[in-house]
Design a protein around this motif. Structure first.
Motif, PDB file in Angstrom:
ATOM      1  N   ALA A  39     100.852  45.716  57.029  1.00 35.14           N
ATOM      2  CA  ALA A  39     101.097  45.879  55.588  1.00 35.14           C
ATOM      3  C   ALA A  39     100.288  44.865  54.788  1.00 35.14           C
ATOM      4  O   ALA A  39      99.708  45.201  53.745  1.00 35.14           O
ATOM      5  CB  ALA A  39     102.584  45.725  55.288  1.00 35.14           C
ATOM      6  N   PHE A  66     104.597  42.659  51.516  1.00 34.05           N
ATOM      7  CA  PHE A  66     104.866  43.942  50.857  1.00 34.05           C
ATOM      8  C   PHE A  66     104.779  43.825  49.333  1.00 34.05           C
ATOM      9  O   PHE A  66     105.400  44.616  48.620  1.00 34.05           O
ATOM     10  CB  PHE A  66     106.245  44.486  51.249  1.00 34.05           C
ATOM     11  CG  PHE A  66     107.373  43.495  51.168  1.00 34.05           C
ATOM     12  CD1 PHE A  66     107.762  42.947  49.976  1.00 34.05           C
ATOM     13  CD2 PHE A  66     108.051  43.114  52.316  1.00 34.05           C
ATOM     14  CE1 PHE A  66     108.804  42.057  49.890  1.00 34.05           C
ATOM     15  CE2 PHE A  66     109.106  42.226  52.255  1.00 34.05           C
ATOM     16  CZ  PHE A  66     109.477  41.694  51.031  1.00 34.05           C
ATOM     17  N   ARG A 101     108.949  53.071  49.929  1.00 28.56           N
ATOM     18  CA  ARG A 101     108.205  52.304  50.942  1.00 28.56           C
ATOM     19  C   ARG A 101     108.702  50.863  50.976  1.00 28.56           C
ATOM     20  O   ARG A 101     108.931  50.290  52.048  1.00 28.56           O
ATOM     21  CB  ARG A 101     106.705  52.336  50.644  1.00 28.56           C
ATOM     22  CG  ARG A 101     106.060  53.706  50.701  1.00 28.56           C
ATOM     23  CD  ARG A 101     104.569  53.562  50.395  1.00 28.56           C
ATOM     24  NE  ARG A 101     103.981  54.804  49.957  1.00 28.56           N
ATOM     25  CZ  ARG A 101     103.277  55.621  50.742  1.00 28.56           C
ATOM     26  NH1 ARG A 101     103.114  55.322  52.003  1.00 28.56           N
ATOM     27  NH2 ARG A 101     102.758  56.742  50.257  1.00 28.56           N
ATOM     28  N   TRP A 102     108.877  50.275  49.797  1.00 27.97           N
ATOM     29  CA  TRP A 102     109.446  48.929  49.748  1.00 27.97           C
ATOM     30  C   TRP A 102     110.885  48.946  50.264  1.00 27.97           C
ATOM     31  O   TRP A 102     111.318  48.014  50.956  1.00 27.97           O
ATOM     32  CB  TRP A 102     109.423  48.398  48.311  1.00 27.97           C
ATOM     33  CG  TRP A 102     109.960  47.003  48.192  1.00 27.97           C
ATOM     34  CD1 TRP A 102     109.267  45.838  48.310  1.00 27.97           C
ATOM     35  CD2 TRP A 102     111.314  46.634  47.950  1.00 27.97           C
ATOM     36  NE1 TRP A 102     110.112  44.763  48.159  1.00 27.97           N
ATOM     37  CE2 TRP A 102     111.379  45.225  47.939  1.00 27.97           C
ATOM     38  CE3 TRP A 102     112.495  47.350  47.745  1.00 27.97           C
ATOM     39  CZ2 TRP A 102     112.550  44.520  47.714  1.00 27.97           C
ATOM     40  CZ3 TRP A 102     113.662  46.650  47.542  1.00 27.97           C
ATOM     41  CH2 TRP A 102     113.692  45.265  47.518  1.00 27.97           C
ATOM     42  N   VAL A 116     100.522  53.489  44.702  1.00 27.96           N
ATOM     43  CA  VAL A 116      99.621  53.049  45.769  1.00 27.96           C
ATOM     44  C   VAL A 116      98.335  52.531  45.122  1.00 27.96           C
ATOM     45  O   VAL A 116      97.631  53.296  44.450  1.00 27.96           O
ATOM     46  CB  VAL A 116      99.287  54.213  46.729  1.00 27.96           C
ATOM     47  CG1 VAL A 116      98.331  53.737  47.825  1.00 27.96           C
ATOM     48  CG2 VAL A 116     100.562  54.779  47.341  1.00 27.96           C
ATOM     49  N   ASP A 129     106.267  55.745  43.346  1.00 26.47           N
ATOM     50  CA  ASP A 129     105.621  55.235  44.562  1.00 26.47           C
ATOM     51  C   ASP A 129     104.156  54.978  44.232  1.00 26.47           C
ATOM     52  O   ASP A 129     103.296  55.847  44.400  1.00 26.47           O
ATOM     53  CB  ASP A 129     105.770  56.251  45.692  1.00 26.47           C
ATOM     54  CG  ASP A 129     105.154  55.754  46.988  1.00 26.47           C
ATOM     55  OD1 ASP A 129     104.968  54.528  47.121  1.00 26.47           O
ATOM     56  OD2 ASP A 129     104.838  56.588  47.854  1.00 26.47           O
ATOM     57  N   TYR A 157     103.875  47.072  47.596  1.00 27.95           N
ATOM     58  CA  TYR A 157     104.701  48.241  47.877  1.00 27.95           C
ATOM     59  C   TYR A 157     105.743  48.443  46.787  1.00 27.95           C
ATOM     60  O   TYR A 157     106.216  47.481  46.163  1.00 27.95           O
ATOM     61  CB  TYR A 157     105.400  48.093  49.226  1.00 27.95           C
ATOM     62  CG  TYR A 157     104.486  48.330  50.401  1.00 27.95           C
ATOM     63  CD1 TYR A 157     104.395  49.579  50.991  1.00 27.95           C
ATOM     64  CD2 TYR A 157     103.703  47.300  50.915  1.00 27.95           C
ATOM     65  CE1 TYR A 157     103.549  49.807  52.069  1.00 27.95           C
ATOM     66  CE2 TYR A 157     102.851  47.510  51.989  1.00 27.95           C
ATOM     67  CZ  TYR A 157     102.782  48.768  52.559  1.00 27.95           C
ATOM     68  OH  TYR A 157     101.943  48.980  53.623  1.00 27.95           O
ATOM     69  N   SER A 212      96.881  46.134  52.401  1.00 28.76           N
ATOM     70  CA  SER A 212      97.169  46.133  50.961  1.00 28.76           C
ATOM     71  C   SER A 212      95.979  45.719  50.102  1.00 28.76           C
ATOM     72  O   SER A 212      96.023  45.863  48.878  1.00 28.76           O
ATOM     73  CB  SER A 212      98.348  45.214  50.656  1.00 28.76           C
ATOM     74  OG  SER A 212      99.531  45.710  51.235  1.00 28.76           O
ATOM     75  N   PRO A 239     105.369  50.550  56.752  1.00 33.86           N
ATOM     76  CA  PRO A 239     106.837  50.596  56.610  1.00 33.86           C
ATOM     77  C   PRO A 239     107.527  51.309  57.764  1.00 33.86           C
ATOM     78  O   PRO A 239     108.640  50.930  58.156  1.00 33.86           O
ATOM     79  CB  PRO A 239     107.042  51.350  55.285  1.00 33.86           C
ATOM     80  CG  PRO A 239     105.744  51.258  54.563  1.00 33.86           C
ATOM     81  CD  PRO A 239     104.696  51.213  55.612  1.00 33.86           C
ATOM     82  N   PHE A 288      98.464  51.677  55.230  1.00 34.99           N
ATOM     83  CA  PHE A 288      99.422  51.342  54.181  1.00 34.99           C
ATOM     84  C   PHE A 288     100.689  52.194  54.313  1.00 34.99           C
ATOM     85  O   PHE A 288     101.801  51.720  54.094  1.00 34.99           O
ATOM     86  CB  PHE A 288      98.772  51.578  52.814  1.00 34.99           C
ATOM     87  CG  PHE A 288      99.576  51.079  51.641  1.00 34.99           C
ATOM     88  CD1 PHE A 288      99.520  49.750  51.250  1.00 34.99           C
ATOM     89  CD2 PHE A 288     100.386  51.952  50.921  1.00 34.99           C
ATOM     90  CE1 PHE A 288     100.255  49.296  50.165  1.00 34.99           C
ATOM     91  CE2 PHE A 288     101.127  51.506  49.834  1.00 34.99           C
ATOM     92  CZ  PHE A 288     101.055  50.168  49.459  1.00 34.99           C
TER      93      PHE A 288
END
Length: 402
Positions: free
Chosen positions: A168, A269, A276-277, A79, A77, A272, A172, A92, A88
């Protein structure tokens, strides 16, 4: 202190919501991730997914959605450094949670009367004239939340899902993600008005915005609710086409996938990864199930089976003036348990059929450009939706005057 009975527990909103989400929606949405790849492969003369296996078990590639889930759970994951960490992480959740909450208004089956025996037949005349009879006690309605403004609740809740994509993109700290988020918000404004007006025609015909009421009564009180000619696909064909078109745009899938345009490396996304994606990915397929549920409920009779009344299949007959239940005609009597099971399965069958149709459209039509989508929403769908409302209102006025 009195404890709730088993019937109170089964009829509670929490139990019904958990049943809908965990037993119906999530399994179907997961299978759709496999069905889309399998169906697109058949349309393009390819093999499609067929490699995932547990030992010798492959099941035509169905295990691929299990492999997808495991991959997303264990994938890193990541970030990026400059993102707005709070928004962020929130995006989701906003994309997924509202869709699951919106299922509360969907009637996924009839009302079940547990005190009627498995082999006993329900008496619709007694139910209409004396609903407080002992055999109708502790009823379990297969709908989580019933309120007069049900379809307005749908728009109010689903709007939050669009915030997920917009937030999102902004959070980002990526110009390509920001463009995807802006496209998502502009797309929402382009079709949301037309989609609401498309359902306004259904409201004018039925006089209600409560999905359960629409299913139980149909368009006219002169016909049985189980008569397919009493479903709104016939009374509102223009509204159905407009709503279906706008609803596909709500899922942000081809041909309306401009918020995540792969050819332009744009997508809200793009930053991501991992689960999360996966939440964005799963929300897309859950929206397919939800849109199919709304269309089946409003336009195709929901859980109604053609010509299946509460006491069995009926051909002919008439609607009684006092109780407003169908009587007479040729009747094939069925126990209440069999009728309820057939109606529950009918709703599931309609939803699955509409899901497959959406997958078919996704792999048939080419994607729109952003300007083409704006033109479609504002210059075609909106004027047609307004015209449909006015024509429906005029016909309703003439009919009421007659």
């Amino acid at each position: 202190m009195s404890f709730p009975s088993i019937f109170d527990i089964l009829d509670s909103s929490v139990v019904k919501w958990l049943f809908v989400v965990l037993a119906l929606v999530m399994p179907l949405a997961s299978l759709l991730t496999w069905a889309e790849r399998r169906q697109s492969a058949m349309m393009q003369d390819r093999l499609g997914p067929n490699r995932a296996n547990i030992g010798p078990i492959r099941l035509k590639g169905i295990l691929h959605f299990v492999a997808d889930a495991l991959k997303m759970i264990f994938k890193e994951d990541f970030v990026p450094a400059n993102v707005h960490k709070g928004l962020f992480a929130l995006a989701p959740i906003l994309a997924l949670a509202p869709v699951l909450i919106a299922f509360a208004i969907i009637p996924f089956g009839p009302t079940i009367y547990p005190h009627i025996g498995w082999t006993d037949q329900l008496d619709p005349h007694l139910l209409a004239t004396n609903p407080g009879a002992p055999q109708f006690a502790d009823s379990i309605r297969l709908q989580i939340f019933s309120i007069d403004f049900g379809l307005i609740y749908y728009f109010a809740i689903l709007t939050f899902a669009n915030y997920g994509g917009t937030i999102a993109g902004w959070a980002s700290y990526n110009k390509w993600a920001l463009l995807g988020g802006l496209r998502s918000s502009s797309q929402m404004m382009s079709y949301e008005v037309a989609m609401g007006l498309a359902l306004m025609g259904a409201f004018l015909v039925t006089g209600s915005l409560e999905p359960g009421w629409i299913v139980a009564h149909g368009a006219s009180d002169k016909l049985s609710a189980s008569n397919p000619l009493n479903w709104l696909w016939l009374w509102q064909p223009v509204g159905f086409v407009l709503f279906f078109t706008a609803a596909i745009a709500e899922t942000k899938r081809a041909p309306f996938d401009i918020p995540e345009g792969e050819p332009e490396i744009i997508g809200y996304f793009v930053e991501y990864s991992g689960m999360r994606w996966g939440m964005f990915f799963l929300a897309e397929f859950i929206e397919i199930v939800f849109i199919s549920s709304v269309i089946a409920t409003v336009f195709f009779g929901g859980w109604q089976v053609p010509f299946l009344d509460l006491d069995g299949f009926r051909l002919g007959g008439y609607i009684q003036d006092v109780s407003h239940v169908p009587v007479g005609g040729a009747v094939v009597p069925l126990p209440h348990s069999v009728v309820s099971l057939l109606q529950f399965l009918a709703f599931g069958g309609k939803v699955v059929a509409l899901c497959v149709l959406q997958l078919l459209i996704r792999w048939t039509l080419p994607r729109f450009r952003a300007d083409q989508l704006m033109n479609l929403g504002w210059k075609l769908l909106l004027p047609l939706a307004l015209a449909n409302v006015m024509v429906t209102a005029l016909i309703k006025l003439i009919y009421m005057g007659a």
